[in-house]
Design an enzyme around this catalytic site. Sequence first.
Site, PDB file in Angstrom:
ATOM      1  N   ASP A  20      13.531   6.283  24.689  1.00 52.37           N
ATOM      2  CA  ASP A  20      11.603   6.061  25.373  1.00 52.37           C
ATOM      3  C   ASP A  20      10.648   5.940  23.998  1.00 52.37           C
ATOM      4  O   ASP A  20      11.086   6.103  22.672  1.00 52.37           O
ATOM      5  CB  ASP A  20      10.709   7.723  25.502  1.00 52.37           C
ATOM      6  CG  ASP A  20       9.845   7.638  25.582  1.00 52.37           C
ATOM      7  OD1 ASP A  20       9.695   6.140  26.494  1.00 52.37           O
ATOM      8  OD2 ASP A  20       8.973   8.556  26.147  1.00 52.37           O
ATOM      9  N   GLY A  21       9.626   5.124  23.974  1.00 53.55           N
ATOM     10  CA  GLY A  21       8.860   5.121  22.688  1.00 53.55           C
ATOM     11  C   GLY A  21       8.870   2.991  23.169  1.00 53.55           C
ATOM     12  O   GLY A  21       8.264   2.425  22.048  1.00 53.55           O
ATOM     13  N   ASN A  22       9.133   2.638  23.559  1.00 53.61           N
ATOM     14  CA  ASN A  22       9.321   0.628  23.134  1.00 53.61           C
ATOM     15  C   ASN A  22       8.425  -0.186  23.288  1.00 53.61           C
ATOM     16  O   ASN A  22       7.961  -0.705  22.702  1.00 53.61           O
ATOM     17  CB  ASN A  22      10.121  -0.076  24.700  1.00 53.61           C
ATOM     18  CG  ASN A  22      12.075   0.437  24.300  1.00 53.61           C
ATOM     19  OD1 ASN A  22      12.912   1.205  23.406  1.00 53.61           O
ATOM     20  ND2 ASN A  22      13.216   0.414  25.472  1.00 53.61           N
ATOM     21  N   GLY A  23       7.540   0.637  24.719  1.00 53.98           N
ATOM     22  CA  GLY A  23       6.004  -0.247  24.801  1.00 53.98           C
ATOM     23  C   GLY A  23       5.310  -0.181  23.846  1.00 53.98           C
ATOM     24  O   GLY A  23       4.282  -0.816  23.031  1.00 53.98           O
ATOM     25  N   GLU A  67      12.542   5.716  38.678  1.00 51.89           N
ATOM     26  CA  GLU A  67      10.693   5.738  39.038  1.00 51.89           C
ATOM     27  C   GLU A  67      10.285   4.060  38.136  1.00 51.89           C
ATOM     28  O   GLU A  67       9.108   3.721  38.297  1.00 51.89           O
ATOM     29  CB  GLU A  67      10.535   6.774  38.532  1.00 51.89           C
ATOM     30  CG  GLU A  67      10.050   8.301  39.212  1.00 51.89           C
ATOM     31  CD  GLU A  67      11.570   8.150  38.701  1.00 51.89           C
ATOM     32  OE1 GLU A  67      12.554   8.785  38.016  1.00 51.89           O
ATOM     33  OE2 GLU A  67      12.309   9.102  40.016  1.00 51.89           O
ATOM     34  N   ASN A  68      11.422   2.774  37.697  1.00 53.59           N
ATOM     35  CA  ASN A  68      10.444   2.424  36.706  1.00 53.59           C
ATOM     36  C   ASN A  68      10.484   0.856  37.726  1.00 53.59           C
ATOM     37  O   ASN A  68       9.514   0.214  37.156  1.00 53.59           O
ATOM     38  CB  ASN A  68      11.575   1.875  35.128  1.00 53.59           C
ATOM     39  CG  ASN A  68      12.170   3.160  34.090  1.00 53.59           C
ATOM     40  OD1 ASN A  68      12.942   3.192  33.143  1.00 53.59           O
ATOM     41  ND2 ASN A  68      10.080   3.576  33.925  1.00 53.59           N
ATOM     42  N   GLU A 207      22.613  20.794  24.875  1.00 53.82           N
ATOM     43  CA  GLU A 207      21.216  20.963  23.549  1.00 53.82           C
ATOM     44  C   GLU A 207      20.586  19.728  23.950  1.00 53.82           C
ATOM     45  O   GLU A 207      20.856  19.116  23.628  1.00 53.82           O
ATOM     46  CB  GLU A 207      22.222  20.963  22.126  1.00 53.82           C
ATOM     47  CG  GLU A 207      23.334  22.299  22.307  1.00 53.82           C
ATOM     48  CD  GLU A 207      22.399  24.055  22.392  1.00 53.82           C
ATOM     49  OE1 GLU A 207      21.329  24.180  22.442  1.00 53.82           O
ATOM     50  OE2 GLU A 207      23.671  25.261  23.166  1.00 53.82           O
TER      51      GLU A 207
HETATM   52  C1  FPP Z   1      11.296   3.287  27.796  1.00 51.75           C
HETATM   53  O1  FPP Z   1      10.024   3.326  26.759  1.00 51.75           O
HETATM   54  C2  FPP Z   1      12.368   2.117  27.819  1.00 51.75           C
HETATM   55  C3  FPP Z   1      12.757   1.568  28.865  1.00 51.75           C
HETATM   56  C4  FPP Z   1      12.416   1.789  30.444  1.00 51.75           C
HETATM   57  C5  FPP Z   1      13.835   0.913  29.051  1.00 51.75           C
HETATM   58  C6  FPP Z   1      14.897   0.871  28.131  1.00 51.75           C
HETATM   59  C7  FPP Z   1      15.948  -0.356  27.774  1.00 51.75           C
HETATM   60  C8  FPP Z   1      16.263  -0.575  26.410  1.00 51.75           C
HETATM   61  C9  FPP Z   1      16.355   0.051  24.985  1.00 51.75           C
HETATM   62  C10 FPP Z   1      16.748  -1.731  27.041  1.00 51.75           C
HETATM   63  C11 FPP Z   1      18.400  -2.043  27.263  1.00 51.75           C
HETATM   64  C12 FPP Z   1      19.323  -1.264  27.357  1.00 51.75           C
HETATM   65  C13 FPP Z   1      20.504  -1.434  27.407  1.00 51.75           C
HETATM   66  C14 FPP Z   1      22.231  -0.214  27.269  1.00 51.75           C
HETATM   67  C15 FPP Z   1      21.179  -2.500  27.672  1.00 51.75           C
HETATM   68  P1  FPP Z   1       9.051   2.653  27.282  1.00 51.75           P
HETATM   69  O2  FPP Z   1       8.868   1.359  28.107  1.00 51.75           O
HETATM   70  O3  FPP Z   1       8.469   4.059  28.237  1.00 51.75           O
HETATM   71  O4  FPP Z   1       7.945   3.338  26.415  1.00 51.75           O
HETATM   72  P2  FPP Z   1       6.370   3.656  25.954  1.00 51.75           P
HETATM   73  O5  FPP Z   1       6.148   4.849  26.384  1.00 51.75           O
HETATM   74  O6  FPP Z   1       5.981   3.596  24.243  1.00 51.75           O
HETATM   75  O7  FPP Z   1       5.890   2.692  27.083  1.00 51.75           O
END
Ligand code: FPP
Length: 250
Positions: A20-23, A67-68, A207
């Site tokens: 989590d945390g990409n955005g 949910e995504n 855990e």
């Molecule tokens: C959550 O961050 C992340 C996701 C919904 C997507 C995760 C996908 C990847 C890391 C890329 C693909 C992975 C593989 C294994 C090919 P968020 O968008 O909810 O971040 P936020 O909470 O900061 O908005």
Amino acid sequence: MIQAPVRTPGTPYHVAVIMDGNGRWARARHLPRTEGHRQGVNAARAVVRACASRGVKVLTLFAFSSENWRRPHQEVGTLMELFVRSIRRELPELEEKGIRLRFIGDREAFSQRLQARMAEAEQRTRDNTLMELVVAVSYGGRWDITRAAATLADQVRHGSMTPEQITPEALEEQLSTKGLPDPDLFIRTGGEKRVSNFLLWQLAYTELFFSDVLWPDFSEDDLVQAFDCFAGRQRRFGHIQEQLVGGSGA
Ligand code: FPP
């Protein structure tokens, strides 16, 4: 295929991760959210390599939840493209290292092209034994349990089992993680402290480790911190301390 590394005592056998945390990582840099996902793929690659080299046997990554699908159309599209491209790009290294790839989730929700890529990647890596990389896509813990319950109900209706034969083991046989041990260590990055409909059944005795680091910044050092924390935990599985051989368990 590389030689299996020696597993240090205290290394989790099965690690499950909510990335989590990409955005937020992207927003902090005035970049589009999709750039965070692109960097997220790099972080995922580093964690796969680190887990494989440290003797983890199963790594489950939550890549896309049920949910995504509610996210903006463009973001969902980018994530789909990233999945297709990642499978194509990473497959040679997975094959070379001896990593088996498995997808869990409602994959029928995906395009035919993506479904075909997933099936091909699973087929090509099916004999690999160094580590199993499980990627959860369009996955939800409630979806998994509901589907398993419906299968059991169907079997009772058709007379191939009785209601008394419905046990935790029988239900587990119908989950998408059939054949895998439950996770030992759950890691969630990005600061939120919840399980968010991930492996609800399977996390019963896992855990939990929460990190404030945003996923694109999550490094091998952060992973080691989680492993060290795990190694210091005492897992009792309902027993009392005195019942445990050696006083602490992994
Ligand atoms: C959550 O961050 C992340 C996701 C919904 C997507 C995760 C996908 C990847 C890391 C890329 C693909 C992975 C593989 C294994 C090919 P968020 O968008 O909810 O971040 P936020 O909470 O900061 O908005």
